[in-house]
Design an enzyme around this catalytic site. Sequence first.
Site, mmCIF file in Angstrom:
data_model
loop_
_atom_site.group_PDB
_atom_site.id
_atom_site.type_symbol
_atom_site.label_atom_id
_atom_site.label_comp_id
_atom_site.label_asym_id
_atom_site.label_seq_id
_atom_site.Cartn_x
_atom_site.Cartn_y
_atom_site.Cartn_z
ATOM 1 N N ASP A 142 0.949 -1.447 0.597
ATOM 2 C CA ASP A 142 0.283 0.132 0.402
ATOM 3 C C ASP A 142 0.521 1.162 -0.157
ATOM 4 O O ASP A 142 2.246 1.734 0.627
ATOM 5 C CB ASP A 142 -1.171 0.096 1.111
ATOM 6 C CG ASP A 142 -2.302 0.914 1.082
ATOM 7 O OD1 ASP A 142 -3.096 0.345 1.015
ATOM 8 O OD2 ASP A 142 -1.959 2.380 1.077
ATOM 9 N N THR A 177 -10.794 2.992 -7.840
ATOM 10 C CA THR A 177 -11.261 3.918 -8.810
ATOM 11 C C THR A 177 -12.217 4.790 -9.132
ATOM 12 O O THR A 177 -13.170 4.615 -8.777
ATOM 13 C CB THR A 177 -11.521 2.807 -9.306
ATOM 14 O OG1 THR A 177 -12.483 1.738 -9.928
ATOM 15 C CG2 THR A 177 -10.558 1.853 -10.426
ATOM 16 N N LYS A 204 -19.868 -5.631 -14.074
ATOM 17 C CA LYS A 204 -19.352 -5.405 -12.844
ATOM 18 C C LYS A 204 -19.880 -4.226 -12.747
ATOM 19 O O LYS A 204 -20.906 -3.638 -12.202
ATOM 20 C CB LYS A 204 -17.785 -4.773 -12.506
ATOM 21 C CG LYS A 204 -17.481 -3.830 -11.332
ATOM 22 C CD LYS A 204 -17.915 -4.892 -10.046
ATOM 23 C CE LYS A 204 -18.294 -4.205 -8.526
ATOM 24 N NZ LYS A 204 -18.726 -4.515 -7.833
ATOM 25 N N ARG A 257 -28.728 -1.878 -10.211
ATOM 26 C CA ARG A 257 -28.743 -1.800 -9.151
ATOM 27 C C ARG A 257 -29.231 0.137 -8.846
ATOM 28 O O ARG A 257 -30.824 0.173 -8.355
ATOM 29 C CB ARG A 257 -28.089 -1.701 -7.948
ATOM 30 C CG ARG A 257 -27.963 -3.524 -7.908
ATOM 31 C CD ARG A 257 -27.530 -3.727 -6.490
ATOM 32 N NE ARG A 257 -27.607 -3.757 -5.496
ATOM 33 C CZ ARG A 257 -28.538 -4.606 -4.950
ATOM 34 N NH1 ARG A 257 -29.577 -5.343 -5.037
ATOM 35 N NH2 ARG A 257 -28.469 -3.643 -3.513
ATOM 36 N N CYS A 312 -19.027 2.241 -5.606
ATOM 37 C CA CYS A 312 -19.717 1.198 -6.460
ATOM 38 C C CYS A 312 -21.103 1.903 -6.947
ATOM 39 O O CYS A 312 -20.120 2.473 -7.853
ATOM 40 C CB CYS A 312 -19.676 -0.447 -5.704
ATOM 41 S SG CYS A 312 -18.345 -1.166 -5.281
ATOM 42 N N TYR A 329 -22.870 4.735 4.313
ATOM 43 C CA TYR A 329 -23.537 5.699 3.215
ATOM 44 C C TYR A 329 -25.005 3.624 3.505
ATOM 45 O O TYR A 329 -25.713 3.727 1.844
ATOM 46 C CB TYR A 329 -22.935 5.208 1.857
ATOM 47 C CG TYR A 329 -22.031 3.155 1.319
ATOM 48 C CD1 TYR A 329 -23.375 2.816 0.612
ATOM 49 C CD2 TYR A 329 -21.059 2.541 1.972
ATOM 50 C CE1 TYR A 329 -22.705 1.726 0.359
ATOM 51 C CE2 TYR A 329 -20.492 1.567 1.467
ATOM 52 C CZ TYR A 329 -21.721 1.251 0.788
ATOM 53 O OH TYR A 329 -20.898 -0.171 0.260
ATOM 54 N N ARG A 357 -17.901 7.393 1.929
ATOM 55 C CA ARG A 357 -17.601 7.131 0.985
ATOM 56 C C ARG A 357 -18.934 7.580 0.187
ATOM 57 O O ARG A 357 -19.682 6.697 0.256
ATOM 58 C CB ARG A 357 -16.882 5.922 0.620
ATOM 59 C CG ARG A 357 -15.393 6.681 0.751
ATOM 60 C CD ARG A 357 -14.531 6.042 -0.519
ATOM 61 N NE ARG A 357 -14.432 4.446 0.382
ATOM 62 C CZ ARG A 357 -14.430 3.345 -0.031
ATOM 63 N NH1 ARG A 357 -12.956 3.606 -0.876
ATOM 64 N NH2 ARG A 357 -14.262 1.940 0.267
HETATM 65 N N1 LIG Z 1 -15.557 -2.395 -1.313
HETATM 66 C C1 LIG Z 1 -16.150 -2.526 -2.106
HETATM 67 O O1 LIG Z 1 -17.700 -3.264 -1.526
HETATM 68 C C2 LIG Z 1 -16.480 -3.216 -3.256
HETATM 69 C C3 LIG Z 1 -16.316 -4.108 -3.809
HETATM 70 C C4 LIG Z 1 -16.497 -4.119 -5.405
HETATM 71 C C5 LIG Z 1 -14.927 -3.349 -6.018
HETATM 72 N N2 LIG Z 1 -13.819 -2.698 -5.313
HETATM 73 C C6 LIG Z 1 -13.453 -1.580 -5.936
HETATM 74 O O2 LIG Z 1 -12.231 -2.168 -6.217
HETATM 75 C C7 LIG Z 1 -11.721 -1.224 -5.546
HETATM 76 C C8 LIG Z 1 -10.524 -1.058 -4.441
HETATM 77 O O3 LIG Z 1 -11.681 -0.676 -3.296
HETATM 78 P P1 LIG Z 1 -11.338 -0.216 -2.140
HETATM 79 O O4 LIG Z 1 -12.779 -0.191 -1.766
HETATM 80 O O5 LIG Z 1 -10.488 -1.875 -1.369
HETATM 81 O O6 LIG Z 1 -10.635 0.450 -2.119
HETATM 82 P P2 LIG Z 1 -9.877 1.401 -0.745
HETATM 83 O O7 LIG Z 1 -10.239 3.002 -0.953
HETATM 84 O O8 LIG Z 1 -10.599 0.820 1.055
HETATM 85 O O9 LIG Z 1 -8.283 0.590 -0.437
HETATM 86 C C9 LIG Z 1 -7.833 1.357 -1.597
HETATM 87 C C10 LIG Z 1 -6.006 1.328 -0.738
HETATM 88 O O10 LIG Z 1 -5.254 1.213 -2.027
HETATM 89 C C11 LIG Z 1 -3.949 2.051 -1.552
HETATM 90 N N3 LIG Z 1 -3.440 2.152 -2.740
HETATM 91 C C12 LIG Z 1 -4.004 3.700 -4.124
HETATM 92 N N4 LIG Z 1 -3.207 3.128 -5.016
HETATM 93 C C13 LIG Z 1 -2.274 2.712 -4.805
HETATM 94 C C14 LIG Z 1 -1.073 2.071 -4.917
HETATM 95 N N5 LIG Z 1 -0.772 3.155 -6.376
HETATM 96 N N6 LIG Z 1 -0.677 1.763 -4.873
HETATM 97 C C15 LIG Z 1 -0.613 1.253 -3.714
HETATM 98 N N7 LIG Z 1 -1.129 0.874 -3.112
HETATM 99 C C16 LIG Z 1 -2.587 1.979 -3.467
HETATM 100 C C17 LIG Z 1 -5.433 3.148 -1.338
HETATM 101 O O11 LIG Z 1 -4.086 3.384 0.206
HETATM 102 C C18 LIG Z 1 -6.288 2.330 -0.074
HETATM 103 O O12 LIG Z 1 -5.753 2.007 1.023
HETATM 104 C C19 LIG Z 1 -12.264 -0.273 -6.510
HETATM 105 O O13 LIG Z 1 -12.575 0.146 -7.661
HETATM 106 C C20 LIG Z 1 -13.836 -0.328 -6.298
HETATM 107 O O14 LIG Z 1 -15.001 0.232 -6.432
HETATM 108 C C21 LIG Z 1 -15.217 -2.352 -4.191
#
Ligand SMILES: NC(=O)c1ccc[n+]([C@@H]2O[C@H](COP(=O)([O-])OP(=O)(O)OC[C@H]3O[C@@H](n4cnc5c(N)ncnc54)[C@H](O)[C@@H]3O)[C@@H](O)[C@H]2O)c1
Length: 435
Positions: free
Chosen positions: A33, A85, A215, A222, A269, A325, A333
């Site tokens: 990270d 993203t 995805k 939804r 999402c 949320y 978020r």
């Molecule tokens: N959270 C969910 O329920 C969920 C469900 C489906 C899809 N997603 C997708 O999964 C992806 C990640 O989501 P998340 O909720 O885990 O995000 P998050 O913000 O919880 O975690 C992402 C992590 O990535 C780190 N990061 C940022 N840039 C980085 C880099 N260049 N190298 C390494 N680490 C880096 C950040 O510091 C952070 O800790 C997103 O695209 C999201 O849309 C999330």
Amino acid sequence: MNFKKVCILGLGYIGLPTASTFATHGVKVLGVDVNPHIVETLRSGEIHIHEPGLRDVVKAALASGNFSVSTQPEESDAFIIAVPTPFHHNKFGEYNGQHFKLADMGAVQSATEAVVPFLRKGNLVVLESTSPPRTTLELIAPILARSGLQAGRDFYLAYSPERVLPGQILRELIENARVIGGTTPESAKAGADLYSIFVKGEIIQTDATTAEMVKLMENTYRDVNIAIANEFARLADKFGVDVWEAISLANRHPRVKILSPGPGVGGHCISVDPWFLVESAPELTSLIYTSRKVNDAQPHYVVDLVKRALGSLQGKRIAALGLAYKPDVDDLRESPAVEVVRVLQVEGAQVKAWEPFKPDANVEDISMASSLEDALKDSDAILWLVRHTEFINLKPADIASKTKARIIIDTVNGWNVKEWQSAGFAVSRLGVRKQ
Ligand SMILES: NC(=O)c1ccc[n+]([C@@H]2O[C@H](COP(=O)([O-])OP(=O)(O)OC[C@H]3O[C@@H](n4cnc5c(N)ncnc54)[C@H](O)[C@@H]3O)[C@@H](O)[C@H]2O)c1
């Protein structure tokens, strides 16, 4: 394929459960990270996010000796990219005079660049971050080609969407069906081999762009359906109908399944992903665009509801219950509850917000209560914004003893109206003309 070591970039809600689950299934995992605070927290055996069961799995992963964390990747058999993203907050696209949000692919781009020096022949790279269609082919593959290696020829490249439910991530990660889209069939097969280490649900192989679309289609479906539920709530209110009753009756039709209205759509999402489709093809997405607009406007509709319940907002003290949320998570978020509170304040109300899952949250411009009692203490009205279980269980008589407020506004249909009325409260509900 045999995977001895996996490097996972991004240790958030998706990356950390995935990394620790691989580690507890016997794979060496390096979690990466860019946030050094997260790396330090994990090294000290703590976790930085709230997800039921995650602390135990991370502890088990660390204890197994298979899980380590760093700010830098290392050579590995597979790389998984699970970085955020979001959309840009100050950059918009335009089509026919209509503005739409744009995906911020900066983290995906830099995480992919970080893999380049460590990429070797025969490796597998999987993008998990939700991304606009063709990202794997048109953004990821060209960046990885800077290594001198070509996707599909020298290494495997795939996209695998994540569809876990926050609050249930650890179970769903293992049990859900998983789609793996390869840039070649061999890449899809390599991805299937990797995830079969812990996935018990079906693993379905397809191509990368189909997997990206899957995805986005799931979340857009939804969003559009919540938008129609929100419009039904507005219509029911106009016509003196109880939308919750009407929906439950409509859902007795064997082929109808209307979702629930609420204060809006948030999170990282459903409120974000439909924009990725709009951005990619604005000329084809008028329904998706309109649904996003309906849901983004819903917090303003809730503010109107509060205004009607209180007569005016000027100087009124409101206890807002919940800022997350969605129910029973600590994730704020893009939360519509936050937006409701902000708009109420702009309109002159004094709001104190209580979020039991994030009591120490520091949300810009919002005054946070230190407890439920603190939120209720001097309030004129109680506004329920998030269907947390502990709010469902509140007892009207108990609340009546803690506040002089005798007006409640329920946006989630979680309280028994008669019970609250018997305890002396006037009840307003979203989608129901005042009763
Ligand atoms: N959270 C969910 O329920 C969920 C469900 C489906 C899809 N997603 C997708 O999964 C992806 C990640 O989501 P998340 O909720 O885990 O995000 P998050 O913000 O919880 O975690 C992402 C992590 O990535 C780190 N990061 C940022 N840039 C980085 C880099 N260049 N190298 C390494 N680490 C880096 C950040 O510091 C952070 O800790 C997103 O695209 C999201 O849309 C999330």
